[in-house]
Write an enzyme that holds these catalytic residues in place. Sequence first.
Site, PDB file in Angstrom:
ATOM      1  N   HIS A 126     -10.278   1.326  -0.356  1.00 40.38           N
ATOM      2  CA  HIS A 126     -10.818   0.442   0.687  1.00 40.38           C
ATOM      3  C   HIS A 126     -12.331   0.265   0.583  1.00 40.38           C
ATOM      4  O   HIS A 126     -12.937  -0.416   1.412  1.00 40.38           O
ATOM      5  CB  HIS A 126     -10.454   0.978   2.075  1.00 40.38           C
ATOM      6  CG  HIS A 126      -9.004   0.823   2.416  1.00 40.38           C
ATOM      7  ND1 HIS A 126      -8.025   1.654   1.921  1.00 40.38           N
ATOM      8  CD2 HIS A 126      -8.363  -0.081   3.205  1.00 40.38           C
ATOM      9  CE1 HIS A 126      -6.845   1.277   2.385  1.00 40.38           C
ATOM     10  NE2 HIS A 126      -7.018   0.235   3.173  1.00 40.38           N
ATOM     11  N   GLU A 162       0.827  -1.213   0.000  1.00 41.35           N
ATOM     12  CA  GLU A 162       0.000   0.000   0.000  1.00 41.35           C
ATOM     13  C   GLU A 162       0.858   1.258   0.000  1.00 41.35           C
ATOM     14  O   GLU A 162       0.579   2.209  -0.757  1.00 41.35           O
ATOM     15  CB  GLU A 162      -0.947  -0.001   1.207  1.00 41.35           C
ATOM     16  CG  GLU A 162      -2.074  -1.012   1.064  1.00 41.35           C
ATOM     17  CD  GLU A 162      -2.979  -1.068   2.283  1.00 41.35           C
ATOM     18  OE1 GLU A 162      -2.660  -0.387   3.294  1.00 41.35           O
ATOM     19  OE2 GLU A 162      -3.997  -1.779   2.242  1.00 41.35           O
TER      20      GLU A 162
END
Length: 304
Positions: free
Chosen positions: A200, A166
């Site tokens: 997300h 990430e």
Amino acid sequence: MAANPSFSSGTAILACAAMAVLYVGMLYTPSLLFRLPPARTINEHYIRRFTCSVVASVLASGLCFWLLGSPIDMLRNGDLPAALAVLGIRRDHVWQATLYPLLLTALLYLGPLVMTALNTDERLEDEAKVEMGFIQGLFTRTRDNVISLTTDIFAWRNYIVGPLTEEWVFRACMVPVLLCAGYSQLKVMLLCPLYFGLAHLNHYWETVYPENRNHKIAALITGFRFAYTTIFGWYAAFLYLRTGHLVAPLVAHIFCNVMGLPAVGDALESPYNKGLGSFICLLNPATSPALYGYMPGQCLPTAS
């Protein structure tokens, strides 16, 4: 360094969106693209996802390098360290980029760390006890979670693969592209976390179907996740922009995953207020670019 004129600000926005979609979409390629049967175990499921995350990170790096141009020339000339420095992967000032952001982030969790060390809920007013409890709690949490890496697939997801991939995609690959497109540091700091938060939103689907939650609950859970990932993204982007080092947001990301959300409700209670106040006071000096041998706002982050 001046912004690269070979691509526009709109192209940079689209490129970052493509990286975010690529990162999330790659997680579903085993079943949707390759038609693989469902994983038989939870370990197999996450190993597939780990592989997809790494592949997405490599592809995002390729897109970043292609847009910037210079890193490809560096690779052709055999200068791998210079190419990696564009992503904030530097060999210099590593211990500063590891230690200072880690301790800074840990200040947000001063209360839980002290309570972990001393195993008490009593109010702590003694400065020596607070400081010693902070150090002991930090050591205890770190030791326990390092041990869990030997057997726990979720530990690998939360503390290794997730943070590394990430931060690689949403900070190391996106920030140089936006800077070279002419965006200011402030705009970059505000834009990157939005991609991070939106990436997300796939948890909405996973909350509704595999977990059989209703849409209202799934929306609340996903909205909350979007909020706190975006807030953390601002902090991570700030660390990256100030230090020019990928290690800085990476250690903060890992530590926050270890600790969970800060206990904001107790922030006004001692020793929580000491940690929060110290964090605010030290935020700028602890991330001073001079500490990391870095000139902020460069199109292509390199050591000074």
